[in-house]
Design a protein around this motif. Structure first.
Motif, mmCIF file in Angstrom:
data_model
loop_
_atom_site.group_PDB
_atom_site.id
_atom_site.type_symbol
_atom_site.label_atom_id
_atom_site.label_comp_id
_atom_site.label_asym_id
_atom_site.label_seq_id
_atom_site.Cartn_x
_atom_site.Cartn_y
_atom_site.Cartn_z
ATOM 1 N N GLU A 155 -22.335 13.734 55.276
ATOM 2 C CA GLU A 155 -22.792 12.946 56.415
ATOM 3 C C GLU A 155 -21.603 12.432 57.234
ATOM 4 N N GLU A 156 -21.855 12.095 58.460
ATOM 5 C CA GLU A 156 -20.827 11.484 59.297
ATOM 6 C C GLU A 156 -21.123 9.997 59.471
ATOM 7 N N LYS A 157 -20.085 9.228 59.581
ATOM 8 C CA LYS A 157 -20.214 7.788 59.790
ATOM 9 C C LYS A 157 -19.083 7.335 60.690
ATOM 10 N N GLU A 175 -16.502 10.107 61.695
ATOM 11 C CA GLU A 175 -15.739 10.853 60.703
ATOM 12 C C GLU A 175 -16.588 11.107 59.464
ATOM 13 N N THR A 176 -16.096 11.916 58.563
ATOM 14 C CA THR A 176 -16.830 12.226 57.347
ATOM 15 C C THR A 176 -17.042 10.965 56.522
ATOM 16 N N ASP A 177 -18.295 10.716 56.145
ATOM 17 C CA ASP A 177 -18.642 9.511 55.388
ATOM 18 C C ASP A 177 -18.105 9.625 53.960
ATOM 19 N N PRO A 178 -17.199 8.755 53.545
ATOM 20 C CA PRO A 178 -16.645 8.824 52.189
ATOM 21 C C PRO A 178 -17.721 8.747 51.109
ATOM 22 N N ALA A 179 -18.812 8.022 51.387
ATOM 23 C CA ALA A 179 -19.873 7.862 50.389
ATOM 24 C C ALA A 179 -20.559 9.185 50.074
ATOM 25 N N SER A 180 -20.555 10.126 51.028
ATOM 26 C CA SER A 180 -21.246 11.398 50.801
ATOM 27 C C SER A 180 -20.419 12.386 49.997
ATOM 28 N N LEU A 181 -19.157 12.025 49.687
ATOM 29 C CA LEU A 181 -18.314 12.917 48.899
ATOM 30 C C LEU A 181 -18.842 13.102 47.481
ATOM 31 N N GLU A 182 -19.729 12.209 47.067
ATOM 32 C CA GLU A 182 -20.313 12.346 45.721
ATOM 33 C C GLU A 182 -21.186 13.596 45.599
ATOM 34 N N TYR A 214 -15.185 15.467 67.158
ATOM 35 C CA TYR A 214 -15.056 14.334 68.081
ATOM 36 C C TYR A 214 -13.606 14.020 68.424
ATOM 37 N N GLY A 215 -12.676 14.818 67.912
ATOM 38 C CA GLY A 215 -11.259 14.596 68.175
ATOM 39 C C GLY A 215 -10.597 13.640 67.211
ATOM 40 N N ILE A 216 -11.366 13.123 66.247
ATOM 41 C CA ILE A 216 -10.866 12.110 65.315
ATOM 42 C C ILE A 216 -10.105 12.768 64.157
ATOM 43 N N ILE A 217 -9.030 12.121 63.756
ATOM 44 C CA ILE A 217 -8.220 12.614 62.634
ATOM 45 C C ILE A 217 -8.854 12.133 61.330
ATOM 46 N N GLU A 218 -9.274 13.080 60.512
ATOM 47 C CA GLU A 218 -9.978 12.777 59.265
ATOM 48 C C GLU A 218 -9.013 12.283 58.179
#
Length: 447
Positions: free
Chosen positions: A187-189, A192-199, A216-220
């Motif tokens: 998921e995105e939050k 950027e990539t939602d850290p909670a979805s890394l599970e 979106y041009g954001i640095i992950e």
């Protein structure tokens, strides 16, 4: 002027007589009469070369291009400066018309620049080996997913972040659907990539795909994602914009197992959407699972340096069912353009491009927010693209900009209905302070 004819009527008659038929129609005697077209094709009358040139010139004038318009549109294809050396070298007949280098003894020039292309991209991305080359960034990403599954043979799941370019995700979904591959999403939050979805990354996951900078041009936060991928012994697949790597850390140093991307930003014109060129690199350990081909350096019997196709894992070279890919091809001419661009720019030039993009994008972002017509969509570090939420209708903004000779930002509401009036601006090194100031002044007056 007469229209061009490949053969004369007399030559046609001689050919028909030679094969023993009276007319062209006799060649189609096996086609049932009821399905034959009994009337003339409804097409225009033939034109002379001079008339065709005039006709296509008229049609071409209907297009709007970056020579006449200032461009702030990105989302995967960018208006970067292209040194004159690129077109000059790529336009030489020995390169422009050359074919696949099946015979190394007569293809040393082609093999050498492909070898140099691989070497430069490998250094830029921090990977051990690079192939040559892929159709485009989207198919390269999908091929990387298939490669991960070949490496992790007992796994059948690919996970992709929702911050990856939607066009790339569409291609990936097509590949996975027809191969019965399980596809899940991070998921995105806040852009950027939602850290909670890394599970979601587990022992069934073959590969995890992220994009940096993301759509979106954001640095992950690549390091955090990489750690989660390594815990499950999955493979990290990074889709990157190579024009950013003169400033950003190389993906190979961030833990990427496979690196892919779109090479358009390295000396290839926008061309209304293509064709472009994709790249794919990996580690020495996984080299033999790469699709496509790899050129290598060797010596001949006299000890002179030479180049050969070292790895050829395509269906043209081995049995189809054993091939790593049945569709990947070598976009050789565009790989050459990437090579000439990188040779011309050098390390210092790549750093300068990256720094100018960051600096000018930051300036434009600040000035747009000061107009009070926009507000922050995300509060995250970005590179050359950023998203703002407009208080004015997005379509109205782009209409006004176009009337003033500007190709405006990407309207994200057309991609995601939840992002109505969200605009994504792309600012490359080509944009000047005067151009950005003009953009801001025009937007101040839009109601």
């Amino acid at each position: 002027m007469n229209p061009y004819l490949p053969i004369t009527p007399e030559e046609r008659e001689q050919m028909l007589k030679k094969i023993g038929v009276d007319s062209i129609e006799d060649l189609f005697c096996d086609v049932p009469e009821h399905i034959k077209l009994k009337e003339e094709l409804k097409i225009n009358d033939p034109l002379s070369e001079m008339e065709i040139r005039r006709r296509f010139s008229e049609l071409g004038k209907k297009n709007k291009n970056i020579d006449d318009y200032t461009c702030y549109l990105g989302g995967g294809a960018y208006d970067h400066y292209i040194p004159s050396t690129v077109g000059h070298i790529a336009g030489r007949s020995e390169f422009y018309s050359s074919y696949t280098p099946y015979q190394p003894e007569v293809s040393q020039g082609t093999l050498q620049y492909i070898f140099e292309y691989q070497s430069m991209l490998a250094e830029l991305t921090g990977m051990d080996v690079m192939n040559a080359s892929m159709y485009d960034g989207a198919t390269a990403t999908a091929e990387a997913a298939l490669m991960a599954l070949r490496i992790k043979k007992k796994r059948n799941k690919i996970i992709v972040s929702k911050t990856v370019n939607p066009d790339t995700i569409d291609v990936l979904e097509t590949y996975c659907h027809f191969r019965d591959i399980e596809l899940e999403y991070l998921e995105e939050k806040d852009g950027e990539t939602d850290p909670a979805s890394l599970e979601k990354i587990d022992k069934e996951t073959a590969g995890v795909i992220i994009q940096n900078p993301n759509f979106y041009g954001i640095i992950e936060d690549v390091v955090h994602i990489s750690e989660a991928v390594q815990e499950s012994k999955s493979l990290l697949i990074m889709n990157v914009d190579p024009s950013t790597l003169g400033v950003l850390e190389a993906p190979g140093k961030l833990g990427a197992d496979i690196v892919v991307g779109e090479g358009q930003s390295l000396g290839i014109p926008l061309s209304y959407g293509g064709p472009y060129v994709g790249f794919m690199g990996t580690t020495t350990k996984n080299m033999r699972k790469l699709p496509g081909r790899i050129c290598g350096e060797t010596v001949d019997e006299d000890g002179k340096r030479g180049f050969v196709l070292t790895l050829q894992a395509r269906e043209q070279h081995i049995r189809r069912e054993k091939a790593n890919s049945n569709i990947c091809s070598n976009q050789s001419l565009y790989a050459l353009m990437n090579t000439v661009y990188l040779s011309t720019m050098g390390l210092a030039g790549m750093k300068e491009v990256g720094n100018q993009c960051v600096s000018k994008a930051s300036y434009a972002y600040k000035k747009l927010l000061e107009t009070d017509k926009f507000e922050k969509a995300f509060d995250k570090p970005f590179f050359k693209e950023f998203v703002v939420k407009s208080k004015v209708d997005a379509e109205k903004i782009n209409e006004v900009l176009f009337e003033n000779g500007i190709i405006g930002p990407l309207d994200l509401g057309k991609i995601n209905e939840d992002m109505k009036n969200h605009l994504m601006f792309s600012i490359t090194e080509k944009r000047t302070k005067d151009e950005i100031d003009k953009l801001v002044e025009i937007l101040k007056g839009v109601e």
